[in-house]
Design an enzyme around this catalytic site. Structure first.
Site, short mmCIF file in Angstrom:
data_model
loop_
_atom_site.label_atom_id
_atom_site.label_comp_id
_atom_site.label_asym_id
_atom_site.label_seq_id
_atom_site.Cartn_x
_atom_site.Cartn_y
_atom_site.Cartn_z
N VAL A 14 14.09 7.38 12.97
CA VAL A 14 13.46 8.65 12.55
C VAL A 14 14.34 9.83 12.98
CG1 VAL A 14 11.47 10.17 12.87
CG2 VAL A 14 11.12 7.72 12.62
N THR A 89 7.49 5.38 20.92
CA THR A 89 6.15 5.28 21.52
C THR A 89 5.69 3.83 21.37
OG1 THR A 89 5.18 5.95 19.40
CG2 THR A 89 5.49 7.68 21.04
N THR A 124 5.11 8.98 16.36
CA THR A 124 3.70 8.65 16.09
C THR A 124 2.97 8.59 17.42
OG1 THR A 124 4.37 7.40 14.16
CG2 THR A 124 2.18 6.93 15.03
N GLU A 148 6.11 11.94 10.31
CA GLU A 148 7.05 11.52 9.27
C GLU A 148 6.45 10.33 8.50
OE1 GLU A 148 8.82 8.58 9.17
OE2 GLU A 148 7.91 7.75 10.99
N CYS A 257 6.00 -0.41 12.45
CA CYS A 257 4.96 0.62 12.33
C CYS A 257 3.56 0.08 12.08
CB CYS A 257 5.34 1.58 11.21
SG CYS A 257 6.97 2.28 11.44
N LYS A 260 1.88 -1.92 15.01
CA LYS A 260 1.69 -1.04 16.17
C LYS A 260 0.62 0.02 15.88
CE LYS A 260 5.07 2.18 16.72
NZ LYS A 260 4.54 3.53 16.62
N ARG A 326 11.61 -6.42 13.82
CA ARG A 326 10.46 -6.23 14.71
C ARG A 326 9.18 -6.63 13.98
NH1 ARG A 326 11.46 -0.20 16.63
NH2 ARG A 326 12.59 -0.16 14.67
C1 UGA Z 1 5.73 2.34 6.90
C2 UGA Z 1 5.16 3.36 5.92
O1 UGA Z 1 5.28 2.88 4.58
C3 UGA Z 1 5.89 4.70 6.04
O2 UGA Z 1 5.29 5.66 5.19
C4 UGA Z 1 5.81 5.18 7.49
O3 UGA Z 1 6.51 6.40 7.69
C5 UGA Z 1 6.42 4.12 8.40
O4 UGA Z 1 5.68 2.88 8.22
C6 UGA Z 1 6.28 4.61 9.83
O5 UGA Z 1 5.15 4.76 10.30
O6 UGA Z 1 7.31 4.97 10.43
P1 UGA Z 1 7.90 0.76 6.94
O7 UGA Z 1 7.36 0.21 8.23
O8 UGA Z 1 9.33 1.13 6.87
O9 UGA Z 1 7.08 2.08 6.51
O10 UGA Z 1 7.65 -0.36 5.84
P2 UGA Z 1 6.83 -0.48 4.48
O11 UGA Z 1 7.73 -0.33 3.33
O12 UGA Z 1 5.61 0.33 4.50
O13 UGA Z 1 6.41 -2.04 4.56
C7 UGA Z 1 5.56 -2.50 5.61
C8 UGA Z 1 5.26 -3.96 5.41
O14 UGA Z 1 4.45 -4.17 4.27
C9 UGA Z 1 6.49 -4.85 5.20
O15 UGA Z 1 6.35 -6.05 5.91
C10 UGA Z 1 6.50 -5.08 3.69
O16 UGA Z 1 7.16 -6.24 3.30
C11 UGA Z 1 5.01 -5.17 3.42
N1 UGA Z 1 4.66 -4.88 2.02
C12 UGA Z 1 4.81 -3.63 1.51
C13 UGA Z 1 4.14 -5.89 1.22
O17 UGA Z 1 3.99 -7.06 1.64
N2 UGA Z 1 3.77 -5.60 -0.07
C14 UGA Z 1 3.91 -4.35 -0.58
O18 UGA Z 1 3.55 -4.15 -1.78
C15 UGA Z 1 4.45 -3.36 0.23
#
Ligand code: UGA
Length: 425
Positions: A14, A89, A124, A148, A257, A260, A326
């Site tokens: 971030v 965090t 966060t 964010e 994210c 957690k 992670r």
């Molecule tokens: C997530 C949020 O999408 C962001 O908006 C946020 O800023 C971020 O957390 C954070 O709090 O910092 P991220 O952890 O990078 O982002 O990943 P995502 O793209 O949201 O995917 C999360 C999980 O859901 C992954 O394991 C992904 O494979 C899974 N997923 C996502 C699915 O299984 N199906 C989907 O259709 C979408």
């Protein structure tokens, strides 16, 4: 646009993305970290994380002079009129956020801020943290909450093309100054109070996690009744109230994210006297789904008549386009498979995994496929999506693919002699 002097404390994904992007918008940015070797690397334009487009932004920031890296916390913040807190965090054992690093930094910075400067929290943090930060700093500076919403893997794109910018502030003039930092980005800017801004961050992530749990549970339902989850989700996606994004079934959600933040939210909700049982259930559903996914691979291996069945796992990162493992469902599934089978190999183009976790990691997809009886796809890398059925058939001993990311065209692969398995297809 006015150029501002910005200090970013913390160069995780971030902090580093925020710093590099704000520098690209024309601000003077210094990114600070207490890890000397990381700062040396960044000064040499070597990026510690795999994040599309970040290297070129850092490079142009360094050469334009808009971006600098430092280990000098106090002098960097003294010279800034905005200080972004982008500190880790991590979860405590009980799921609450560990704010030790944040508080340590604030205590060191107390009394050091330039007059009229603004502290912006991007980490966060539990609801009411902006209030706690303001208390620690004894009202010395205005404190603004600016959560964010970047996704790993597309962090630079998300920063430069945000859906919204959320500013939580008690002092609107401070909030407007923070909003002005983003004035060249084209998106809605919402001002609210800090408690609401901090709540949005947790509830947005919890909602998205719930959505995926719903999709994955729907895949099991479709499997049971004989419908096709991909067709069903496409059918849902035309309804704008549901939306077309985040409807992809998978092996379960993970990352740094969602797990957690859902744990922290359910903890905060219970402590508030209003438990969020839907979020608790979404987490439990996700746990079950990770195990059901592992079970599907085990069943495919058990039904295989070959001796010393070879299982190839494709994908270890928690999703595509990141090296982050992670709380990766793929890694957890791999460990379950490794506990049950000896002849297991894993391949991922980028994933960073600690030594000793993967028994046998190979360097190419072909090496993983060679002689495999069962292949399981756990991360949606394009390389796996583009798998050629004839090529795969020539390399593999068996013909079973457990496609837990739903990447392959089942019909085409079946025509080439494969048995493709997943829930609800
Ligand atoms: C997530 C949020 O999408 C962001 O908006 C946020 O800023 C971020 O957390 C954070 O709090 O910092 P991220 O952890 O990078 O982002 O990943 P995502 O793209 O949201 O995917 C999360 C999980 O859901 C992954 O394991 C992904 O494979 C899974 N997923 C996502 C699915 O299984 N199906 C989907 O259709 C979408």
């Amino acid at each position: 646009m006015q150029t501002s002097r910005i200090a970013i404390v913390g160069t995780g994904y971030v902090g580093l993305t925020t710093g590099a992007c704000l520098a690209s918008l024309g601000h003077q940015v210094v990114c600070i970290d207490n890890d000397e070797s990381k700062i040396q690397m960044l000064r040499a334009c070597s990026i510690p994380i795999f994040e599309d487009g970040l290297d070129s932004l850092v490079e142009s920031g360094l050469s334009s002079g808009n971006l600098a890296f430092s280990t000098e916390l106090i002098s960097s913040v003294e010279g800034a009129n905005f200080t972004f807190l982008c500190l880790p965090t991590p979860p405590n054992n009980d799921g609450t956020a560990d704010l030790t690093t944040l508080f340590d930094v604030l205590h060191r910075l107390k009394g050091k801020f330039a007059s009229g400067s603004i502290v912006i929290n991007k980490s966060t943090v539990p609801v009411n943290s902006a209030g706690v930060v303001a208390q620690i700093l004894a009202q010395e500076v205005a404190v603004v909450s600016n959560p964010e919403f970047l996704r790993e893997g597309s962090a630079v794109h998300d920063f430069l093309h945000p859906d919204r910018i959320l500013i939580g502030c008690d002092d609107l003039s401070a909030g407007e100054k923070v909003a002005a930092l983003y004035s060249s980005l084209n998106c809605p800017i919402m001002f609210t109070d800090p408690l609401s801004a901090e709540s949005v961050k947790y509830l947005a992530n919890a909602f998205l996690a719930m959505k995926i749990s719903f999709v994955n549970q729907s895949a099991l339902f479709c499997d049971a009744v004989g419908s096709n989850v991909l067709e069903v989700m496409r059918g849902l996606s035309f309804d704008p109230r549901i939306g077309s994004m985040f409807l992809n079934p998978g092996p379960g959600w993970g990352g740094s994210c969602f797990p957690k933040d859902t744990r922290a939210l359910t903890g905060m909700a219970s402590a508030s006297g209003e438990p969020m049982s839907l979020v608790t259930e979404a987490t439990a559903t996700n746990e079950k789904h990770i195990h059901r996914s592992a079970q599907l691979i085990i069943e495919a291996a058990q039904n295989n008549e070959a001796s010393n069945v070879k299982v190839a796992i494709l994908g270890l990162s928690f999703k595509a386009d990141t090296d982050d493992t992670r709380e990766s469902p793929a890694l957890r599934i791999l460990q379950i498979i490794q506990d049950n089978y000896e002849n297991v190999v894993a391949y991922d183009p980028q994933a960073k995994v600690q030594n000793g976790v993967v028994n046998k990691r190979v360097n190419t997809m072909d090496e993983a496929l060679l002689g495999a009886d069962v292949v399981a796809i756990l991360t949606e890398w394009d390389e796996f999506r583009n798998l050629d059925p004839i090529h795969a058939r020539n390399l593999m001993r068996g013909n079973v693919i457990v496609d837990l990311r739903y990447l392959l065209n089942k019909e085409v692969f079946c025509d080439s002699g494969f048995s493709v398995r997943a829930f609800g297809i």
